[in-house]
Design an enzyme around this catalytic site. Structure first.
Site, PDB file in Angstrom:
ATOM      1  CG  ASP A 190      -2.136   0.852   0.891  1.00 41.87           C
ATOM      2  OD1 ASP A 190      -2.510   2.150  -0.058  1.00 41.87           O
ATOM      3  OD2 ASP A 190      -3.737   0.681   1.812  1.00 41.87           O
TER       4      ASP A 190
HETATM    5  C1  NOJ Z   1      -4.473   3.829  -0.048  1.00 39.94           C
HETATM    6  C2  NOJ Z   1      -5.434   3.180   0.100  1.00 39.94           C
HETATM    7  O1  NOJ Z   1      -5.335   2.459   1.138  1.00 39.94           O
HETATM    8  C3  NOJ Z   1      -5.362   2.118  -0.770  1.00 39.94           C
HETATM    9  O2  NOJ Z   1      -6.557   0.896  -0.552  1.00 39.94           O
HETATM   10  C4  NOJ Z   1      -5.099   2.414  -2.402  1.00 39.94           C
HETATM   11  O3  NOJ Z   1      -5.078   1.201  -3.128  1.00 39.94           O
HETATM   12  C5  NOJ Z   1      -3.843   3.731  -1.873  1.00 39.94           C
HETATM   13  N1  NOJ Z   1      -3.570   4.136  -1.298  1.00 39.94           N
HETATM   14  C6  NOJ Z   1      -3.675   4.026  -3.449  1.00 39.94           C
HETATM   15  O4  NOJ Z   1      -4.391   5.328  -3.862  1.00 39.94           O
END
Ligand code: NOJ
Length: 750
Positions: A227
């Site tokens: 993430d």
């Molecule tokens: C953080 C989020 O938790 C995740 O779900 C997302 O895909 C990424 N950022 C990218 O935006």
């Protein structure tokens, strides 16, 4: 593996630096991608472009279909529709030039006020797994890499970047892992690791869960992507099994710096990020991009070259399978109308009629008072990386005005309850695109001007006086008194990085409903919500319709449901109860103490908890009314020898039942099965476990025969010593309308 032959050749041809570059996130030169791998031009390896997210494609300054929230999709209990929804998402991603979609969100809904529940599916692992697998199949069928996220146990937003979920092996296996396992079995090319820790270890560093379970045990041969800013220590993460680090470049400032406006390059904000949101943000400063560290680590032997090659192999193999590698990305077009129809289908089929004492459907010529703070605002979703901007949308007012033959008197109400745009808080709403100075979208949240519901999350107060409020409630009451029926449209608000404070509706919406219900002949409440909400006025109103976050078709779907053009086909994938009745009312379990979140409720999450304890839920898992009426007849079962091909555990069981529609109108039923295990000395099991469902349209006066397939997960439990175990004995299989409404029962010997 033969399919890896071209891939193997490529990996052998890569220099060390090129190999590292292949697995390191970087800036998309066009500024469109949420995540970007630059590829290797020398060897004709094209870039890999990833975009968010589960409610639709999100690219700065571009529009896409704003689909209903995934929890609405799960509420349809319809795998075929979930596949279609996934294919529509995949096609939009593909048409936008993306190779991978950062979806679906497959975390189990454990905390009823979880800030991202709308992005997930269910409190039940079997229903979550079935929906996840179908969405993945749909996305991948369009040549787009699906990315189930966030692996694993990302059940809350509070302190999400740091907390440790303390979970025993049985609960992990029975509850939290199955949807990921199913998504992988369905062909997901990628998996995103979660921010949180599990039993003390950061998920991006979790060798056992990444390498031993996901890759070795389940045979996942795609890539694991972190993430955004979710890693700490590149070498440890790579060694543990992380394959791709995102976003790979520093933010304009850290989350702390942004909170203080401490970085000149960071987007300016007059209002500092509220500390509760900052608590949910990852810290980009402690994150270590792969390309800064891995080359030296390979040279000095602290990271084996084979591991780095495996990382690159996984990326290339996945690109190859999706057709990215050979450049065969023939342009696809989006049929916006067809996708709008899919969105409408999901919104209506996923809406749950919680209560109906005969007021619905509305007669077409009824005079309607349409009141509530959001009658002019379609509820597109929650805040965060899933915010999608549609080209067009319909608000409840437009939907009802277009459909009603009678008068529609609209009282918008006050104060406004608007959605939360997380990046608005991060940037103060002043950035064009929401990107940092480096062109990187901090947590993938962009476009503060055009996003769904730009508003200050903390602005639950406004400039109104109590007199204004009373005036508005008085106007709503006067309109309600004069109409045949009052329809009150209400909503909750949620965002990534923040859990809801409470399950009650925000602002003065409860007060409004109570006042209207006291004055109107008939009152219908239509709720747009992310998950469970408390309904203290439930007994005073005639009907309650739950639309979740319906997306761009909000108004059309609402009107079609209220007037009975479609049957509300949704059933609850989460238990509705007062906040104090859930296991997570104990702060050790949510939001946790000293950075640790105890999951000592074990496998008793959701309805399993309510079955094991006394409290009667307000509305049980699986609940939802139809405008028609059904009788269940002639249940039988057969053992299906092949099983699901998933593993060796046990054969599947196919339950067949006849559903008769005894009403004079067409309807849709969701036939549900639950298994009650036998008593076995020394073994604690939930009273019942959901085992599968089928959604079926049944014409007025007709019958349909429905078969629900139960796989072995329905009968087995995870034993820490012996692994998956099916105890010998008699299992009761309930066939019915909810976890608390069995209509027929079978006995299956195992
Ligand atoms: C953080 C989020 O938790 C995740 O779900 C997302 O895909 C990424 N950022 C990218 O935006």
């Amino acid at each position: 593996m033969t399919e890896d032959t071209p891939v193997r050749g490529l990996v052998e041809a890569l220099t060390l630096e090129e190999t590292v570059r292949l697995v390191s996130g970087t800036t998309d030169p066009t500024g469109r991608a949420t995540g970007y791998l630059a590829g290797v031009e020398r060897l004709d390896v094209p870039p890999l472009c990833m975009v968010d997210g589960p409610l639709g494609v999100r690219i700065p300054d571009e529009s896409a279909t704003a689909f209903p929230a995934p929890i609405a999709l799960a509420a349809t209990f319809d795998d075929e529709l979930a596949r279609e929804h996934g294919a529509a998402l995949g096609r939009e991603a593909r048409a936008a030039g993306a190779d991978a979609l950062l979806a679906p969100g497959t975390n189990l809904i454990r905390v009823p006020q979880g800030g991202r529940n709308f992005e997930y599916f269910s409190e039940d692992p079997v229903s979550s797994a079935a929906t996840a697998a179908s969405v993945v199949e749909g996305i991948e069928s369009e040549g787009v890499i699906a990315t189930p996220k966030h692996y694993v146990a990302n059940a809350q937003e509070t302190d999400r970047a740091t907390v440790s979920a303390e979970i025993d092996e049985r609960a992990l296996r029975e509850l939290y892992l199955p949807s990921f396992r199913a998504a992988v079995a369905a062909g997901a090319g990628s998996v995103m690791s979660a921010y949180n820790r599990v039993n003390g270890t950061r998920m991006s560093d979790h060798r056992r869960l990444l390498t031993d379970v996901l890759k070795r045990e389940w045979g996942f041969d795609g890539y694991v992507v972190s993430d955004w800013y979710g890693t700490e220590g590149a070498v440890d993460a790579a060694a543990a099994g992380l394959d791709v680090e995102m976003p790979g470049v520093p933010m304009g400032g850290t989350s702390d710096a942004m909170a203080d406006d401490g970085d000149d390059d960071a987007p300016a904000s007059d209002d500092p990020i509220p500390p509760e949101i900052a608590r949910g943000m990852p810290d980009s400063e402690t994150c270590e991009p792969f390309d800064e560290t891995l080359p030296a680590a390979v040279r000095d032997g602290s990271l084996p070259r084979e591991r780095l090659d495996d990382m690159a192999t996984r990326v290339l193999r996945t690109m190859d399978r999706a057709g990215v590698l050979d450049g065969d990305r023939s342009p696809v077009e989006v049929d916006a109308k067809a996708h709008r129809r899919t969105a409408f289908e999901v919104a209506t089929r996923g809406s749950v009629l919680l209560k109906n004492e005969g007021s619905l459907p509305l007669p077409a010529d009824a005079d309607v008072a349409l009141v509530g703070p959001t009658v002019d605002e379609p509820v597109l979703g929650g805040g965060g990386s899933s915010e999608t901007t549609p080209e067009t949308s319909t608000a409840p007012r437009e939907g009802l005005e277009a459909r009603a033959d009678g008068a529609v008197t609209v009282v918008p109400g006050h104060p406004p309850i608007e959605g939360v745009s997380m990046l608005d808080l991060v940037t103060g709403g002043e950035e064009e695109t929401g990107e940092s100075a480096d062109g990187i979208d901090p947590v993938g949240v962009t476009d503060t001007d055009d996003v769904a519901d730009p508003v200050d999350a903390t602005d639950t107060e406004d400039d109104s006086t109590t007199d204004d409020l009373d005036d508005d409630i008085d106007s709503a009451v006067a309109a309600a008194e004069a109409a045949d029926v009052a329809v009150v449209v209400v909503r909750d608000t949620t965002t990534e990085a923040l859990d809801r404070d409470e399950l009650g509706l925000p602002g003065s919406q409860d007060e409004l409903i109570e006042a209207v219900a006291a004055a109107a002949d008939r009152t219908v409440v239509a709720i747009a919500a992310s998950g469970p909400v408390e309904l203290p006025w439930g007994g005073a109103v005639d009907a309650v319709l739950l639309n979740w976050y319906p997306g761009q078709v909000h108004g059309d779907a609402l009107a079609a449901l209220l007037y009975g053009d479609v049957d509300p086909g949704g059933r609850l994938p989460v238990t509705f109860a007062p906040q104090s009745a859930y296991p997570t009312a104990d702060r050790r379990r949510f939001p946790g103490v000293d950075g640790r979140v105890s999951h000592d409720e074990g496998v008793l999450v959701g309805y399993r908890w309510f079955d094991a304890r006394d409290p009667e839920p307000t509305y049980p898992f699986g609940h939802g009314r139809s405008y028609a009426e059904f009788e269940y007849r002639d249940a039988s079962f057969e053992v299906v020898q092949e099983g699901d091909g998933g593993d060796e555990r046990f054969d599947d069981v196919a339950v067949t039942v006849t559903v008769a529609n005894v009403a004079d109108r067409d309807g849709r039923e969701v036939v549900q099965t639950y298994v009650r295990p036998p008593d076995v000395a020394g073994v604690d099991r939930p009273v019942r476990e959901f085992a599968g469902a089928e959604s079926v349209a049944v014409a007025a006066g007709e019958s349909e025969t429905v078969t629900v397939r139960l796989d072995d997960l329905a009968f087995s439990r995870y034993d820490p010593e012996d692994g998956w175990t099916v105890d010998a004995g008699e299992y009761a299989v309930e066939v019915g309308r909810s976890a608390r409404d069995a209509r027929l029962e079978l006995t299956v010997e195992r």
